[in-house]
Design a protein around this motif. Structure first.
Motif, PDB file in Angstrom:
ATOM      1  N   TRP A  70       0.843  -1.206   0.000  1.00  0.00           N
ATOM      2  CA  TRP A  70       0.000   0.000   0.000  1.00  0.00           C
ATOM      3  C   TRP A  70       0.873   1.249   0.000  1.00  0.00           C
ATOM      4  O   TRP A  70       0.647   2.186  -0.764  1.00  0.00           O
ATOM      5  CB  TRP A  70      -0.902  -0.048   1.233  1.00  0.00           C
ATOM      6  CG  TRP A  70      -1.619   1.213   1.595  1.00  0.00           C
ATOM      7  CD1 TRP A  70      -2.844   1.619   1.135  1.00  0.00           C
ATOM      8  CD2 TRP A  70      -1.184   2.214   2.523  1.00  0.00           C
ATOM      9  NE1 TRP A  70      -3.190   2.821   1.711  1.00  0.00           N
ATOM     10  CE2 TRP A  70      -2.186   3.205   2.561  1.00  0.00           C
ATOM     11  CE3 TRP A  70      -0.042   2.371   3.309  1.00  0.00           C
ATOM     12  CZ2 TRP A  70      -2.085   4.335   3.371  1.00  0.00           C
ATOM     13  CZ3 TRP A  70       0.066   3.487   4.110  1.00  0.00           C
ATOM     14  CH2 TRP A  70      -0.947   4.452   4.126  1.00  0.00           C
ATOM     15  N   LEU A  71       1.889   1.255   0.843  1.00  0.00           N
ATOM     16  CA  LEU A  71       2.801   2.398   0.938  1.00  0.00           C
ATOM     17  C   LEU A  71       3.533   2.638  -0.375  1.00  0.00           C
ATOM     18  O   LEU A  71       3.729   3.790  -0.785  1.00  0.00           O
ATOM     19  CB  LEU A  71       3.795   2.153   2.070  1.00  0.00           C
ATOM     20  CG  LEU A  71       4.936   3.158   2.230  1.00  0.00           C
ATOM     21  CD1 LEU A  71       4.396   4.547   2.563  1.00  0.00           C
ATOM     22  CD2 LEU A  71       5.901   2.675   3.316  1.00  0.00           C
ATOM     23  N   ALA A  72       3.954   1.563  -1.031  1.00  0.00           N
ATOM     24  CA  ALA A  72       4.713   1.698  -2.272  1.00  0.00           C
ATOM     25  C   ALA A  72       3.942   2.492  -3.317  1.00  0.00           C
ATOM     26  O   ALA A  72       4.528   3.273  -4.079  1.00  0.00           O
ATOM     27  CB  ALA A  72       5.081   0.320  -2.817  1.00  0.00           C
ATOM     28  N   LYS A  73       2.627   2.324  -3.347  1.00  0.00           N
ATOM     29  CA  LYS A  73       1.817   3.056  -4.320  1.00  0.00           C
ATOM     30  C   LYS A  73       1.879   4.566  -4.082  1.00  0.00           C
ATOM     31  O   LYS A  73       1.778   5.355  -5.028  1.00  0.00           O
ATOM     32  CB  LYS A  73       0.373   2.557  -4.268  1.00  0.00           C
ATOM     33  CG  LYS A  73       0.229   1.106  -4.676  1.00  0.00           C
ATOM     34  CD  LYS A  73      -1.188   0.602  -4.455  1.00  0.00           C
ATOM     35  CE  LYS A  73      -1.294  -0.879  -4.777  1.00  0.00           C
ATOM     36  NZ  LYS A  73      -2.644  -1.422  -4.481  1.00  0.00           N
ATOM     37  N   ILE A  74       2.051   4.970  -2.831  1.00  0.00           N
ATOM     38  CA  ILE A  74       2.196   6.390  -2.504  1.00  0.00           C
ATOM     39  C   ILE A  74       3.596   6.876  -2.853  1.00  0.00           C
ATOM     40  O   ILE A  74       3.776   7.930  -3.462  1.00  0.00           O
ATOM     41  CB  ILE A  74       1.886   6.618  -1.015  1.00  0.00           C
ATOM     42  CG1 ILE A  74       0.429   6.267  -0.719  1.00  0.00           C
ATOM     43  CG2 ILE A  74       2.194   8.067  -0.610  1.00  0.00           C
ATOM     44  CD1 ILE A  74       0.081   6.258   0.758  1.00  0.00           C
ATOM     45  N   LEU A  75       4.593   6.096  -2.501  1.00  0.00           N
ATOM     46  CA  LEU A  75       5.981   6.503  -2.728  1.00  0.00           C
ATOM     47  C   LEU A  75       6.319   6.572  -4.215  1.00  0.00           C
ATOM     48  O   LEU A  75       7.209   7.339  -4.612  1.00  0.00           O
ATOM     49  CB  LEU A  75       6.932   5.535  -2.024  1.00  0.00           C
ATOM     50  CG  LEU A  75       6.824   5.457  -0.503  1.00  0.00           C
ATOM     51  CD1 LEU A  75       7.872   4.498   0.044  1.00  0.00           C
ATOM     52  CD2 LEU A  75       6.965   6.818   0.137  1.00  0.00           C
ATOM     53  N   GLN A  95       9.879  -3.613   5.613  1.00  0.00           N
ATOM     54  CA  GLN A  95       9.353  -4.402   4.497  1.00  0.00           C
ATOM     55  C   GLN A  95       9.502  -3.644   3.176  1.00  0.00           C
ATOM     56  O   GLN A  95       9.879  -4.222   2.146  1.00  0.00           O
ATOM     57  CB  GLN A  95       7.870  -4.720   4.733  1.00  0.00           C
ATOM     58  CG  GLN A  95       7.603  -5.727   5.834  1.00  0.00           C
ATOM     59  CD  GLN A  95       7.755  -7.170   5.368  1.00  0.00           C
ATOM     60  OE1 GLN A  95       8.359  -7.451   4.329  1.00  0.00           O
ATOM     61  NE2 GLN A  95       7.221  -8.088   6.140  1.00  0.00           N
ATOM     62  N   LEU A  96       9.213  -2.339   3.197  1.00  0.00           N
ATOM     63  CA  LEU A  96       9.312  -1.529   1.984  1.00  0.00           C
ATOM     64  C   LEU A  96      10.754  -1.450   1.504  1.00  0.00           C
ATOM     65  O   LEU A  96      11.035  -1.612   0.315  1.00  0.00           O
ATOM     66  CB  LEU A  96       8.743  -0.133   2.259  1.00  0.00           C
ATOM     67  CG  LEU A  96       8.610   0.874   1.125  1.00  0.00           C
ATOM     68  CD1 LEU A  96       9.903   1.494   0.678  1.00  0.00           C
ATOM     69  CD2 LEU A  96       7.855   0.271  -0.050  1.00  0.00           C
ATOM     70  N   ALA A  97      11.676  -1.204   2.439  1.00  0.00           N
ATOM     71  CA  ALA A  97      13.084  -1.067   2.067  1.00  0.00           C
ATOM     72  C   ALA A  97      13.652  -2.369   1.521  1.00  0.00           C
ATOM     73  O   ALA A  97      14.548  -2.356   0.673  1.00  0.00           O
ATOM     74  CB  ALA A  97      13.896  -0.598   3.267  1.00  0.00           C
ATOM     75  N   ALA A  98      13.143  -3.495   1.994  1.00  0.00           N
ATOM     76  CA  ALA A  98      13.608  -4.792   1.495  1.00  0.00           C
ATOM     77  C   ALA A  98      13.063  -5.090   0.104  1.00  0.00           C
ATOM     78  O   ALA A  98      13.771  -5.623  -0.753  1.00  0.00           O
ATOM     79  CB  ALA A  98      13.206  -5.901   2.470  1.00  0.00           C
ATOM     80  N   ALA A  99      11.787  -4.735  -0.125  1.00  0.00           N
ATOM     81  CA  ALA A  99      11.140  -5.096  -1.385  1.00  0.00           C
ATOM     82  C   ALA A  99      11.291  -4.049  -2.475  1.00  0.00           C
ATOM     83  O   ALA A  99      11.422  -4.386  -3.653  1.00  0.00           O
ATOM     84  CB  ALA A  99       9.652  -5.358  -1.133  1.00  0.00           C
ATOM     85  N   ARG A 100      11.280  -2.770  -2.096  1.00  0.00           N
ATOM     86  CA  ARG A 100      11.314  -1.691  -3.080  1.00  0.00           C
ATOM     87  C   ARG A 100      12.309  -0.604  -2.662  1.00  0.00           C
ATOM     88  O   ARG A 100      11.934   0.559  -2.484  1.00  0.00           O
ATOM     89  CB  ARG A 100       9.911  -1.078  -3.241  1.00  0.00           C
ATOM     90  CG  ARG A 100       8.836  -2.019  -3.736  1.00  0.00           C
ATOM     91  CD  ARG A 100       9.025  -2.438  -5.179  1.00  0.00           C
ATOM     92  NE  ARG A 100       9.130  -1.307  -6.094  1.00  0.00           N
ATOM     93  CZ  ARG A 100       8.078  -0.642  -6.594  1.00  0.00           C
ATOM     94  NH1 ARG A 100       6.846  -1.000  -6.256  1.00  0.00           N
ATOM     95  NH2 ARG A 100       8.258   0.356  -7.438  1.00  0.00           N
ATOM     96  N   PRO A 101      13.562  -0.931  -2.484  1.00  0.00           N
ATOM     97  CA  PRO A 101      14.538   0.046  -1.984  1.00  0.00           C
ATOM     98  C   PRO A 101      14.725   1.241  -2.906  1.00  0.00           C
ATOM     99  O   PRO A 101      15.139   2.316  -2.453  1.00  0.00           O
ATOM    100  CB  PRO A 101      15.828  -0.767  -1.863  1.00  0.00           C
ATOM    101  CG  PRO A 101      15.663  -1.893  -2.830  1.00  0.00           C
ATOM    102  CD  PRO A 101      14.205  -2.235  -2.771  1.00  0.00           C
TER     103      PRO A 101
END
Length: 245
Positions: A70-75, A95-101
């Motif tokens: 969900w956060l990635a869509k904002i970033l 989790q975000l930094a691991a998957a979408r750094p």
């Protein structure tokens, strides 16, 4: 200023006039207002995570992985902001930094339960018996709920519906694999209260052994889990360092 994102699936507090260079994630059962002092004077976005503040709860029980998606869509709509996470928000940030750094310039974590507690013990015997009886259909849901209310933690008792299911899912997570997956060239700043009992200081110490690379740890004397003046000062220092690099 309250801002609507993702067509009403996210709300946050916008600080400053320009696009956010910092995005902040609150802890469990908290909301965007926790970040007012930390983000003062910055172009920043303090989010209400789903189920808290103004943002609607998810329809099913998410773990921190789904919160990170969900956060990635904002970033994706921002230019690699610094991501700051407190407690539950830090779980999502890892989790975000691991998957979408590639979406962030760096992450700042404070009071994050990165690993399962070393001690904790089993639930009370009466609760374990009740859970077994309930699983066999021998006691009704009303009786089981009474046992949950009696023996559950404060956060568990206060959570209702899908939020309770999310709580159970998230508190059983551990993040060793995710920490190891964070690229070594992504800056990670761990800012910890020396008296934090929700996420004791052994946790960031263990995380440092996994992270290596571009990670640092600062223990703030006298601070505990919530964002007091000491933690805010150190958090702001870490944020300012990363956003100007």
């Amino acid at each position: 200023m309250l801002t609507t994102l993702l067509d009403g699936r996210a709300f946050g507090e916008k600080h400053g006039k320009d696009a956010a260079t910092v995005v902040a994630l609150h802890g469990w059962a908290r909301n965007r207002s926790d970040w007012g002092s930390t983000l003062e004077g910055l172009d920043a976005l303090a989010l209400d995570q789903p189920g808290f503040g103004a943002t609607p709860a998810p329809e099913e029980a998410w773990g921190s992985k789904e919160y990170a998606e969900w956060l990635a869509k904002i970033l994706e709509g921002l230019d690699r902001p610094v991501l700051v996470g407190h407690s539950f928000g830090g779980r999502v940030a890892v989790q975000l930094a691991a998957a979408r750094p590639e979406l962030v310039r760096g992450i700042v974590l404070t009071g994050v339960p990165l690993f399962r507690p070393k001690t904790g013990g089993k639930p009370k015997l009466a609760y374990r018996i009740g859970r077994w009886l309930h699983s066999k259909g021998l006691i009704p849901e009303t009786r089981m709920e009474a046992l949950r209310e009696k023996y559950g933690s404060t956060d568990y008792r206060n959570a209702k519906g899908v939020i309770r299911d999310i709580f159970v899912k998230v508190v059983n997570e551990s993040y060793g694999d995710q920490l190891a997956a964070i690229p070594k060239d992504l800056p990670v700043r761990l800012i910890w209260g020396e008296n934090d009992t929700a996420a004791p200081v052994w946790m960031p110490g263990a995380a440092m052994e996994i992270l290596g690379g571009n990670a640092t740890l600062e223990i703030v004397p006298g601070s505990a889990h919530l964002l007091d003046a000491g933690l805010v000062k150190s958090l702001r220092g870490a944020i300012d360092e990363l956003r100007t690099n």
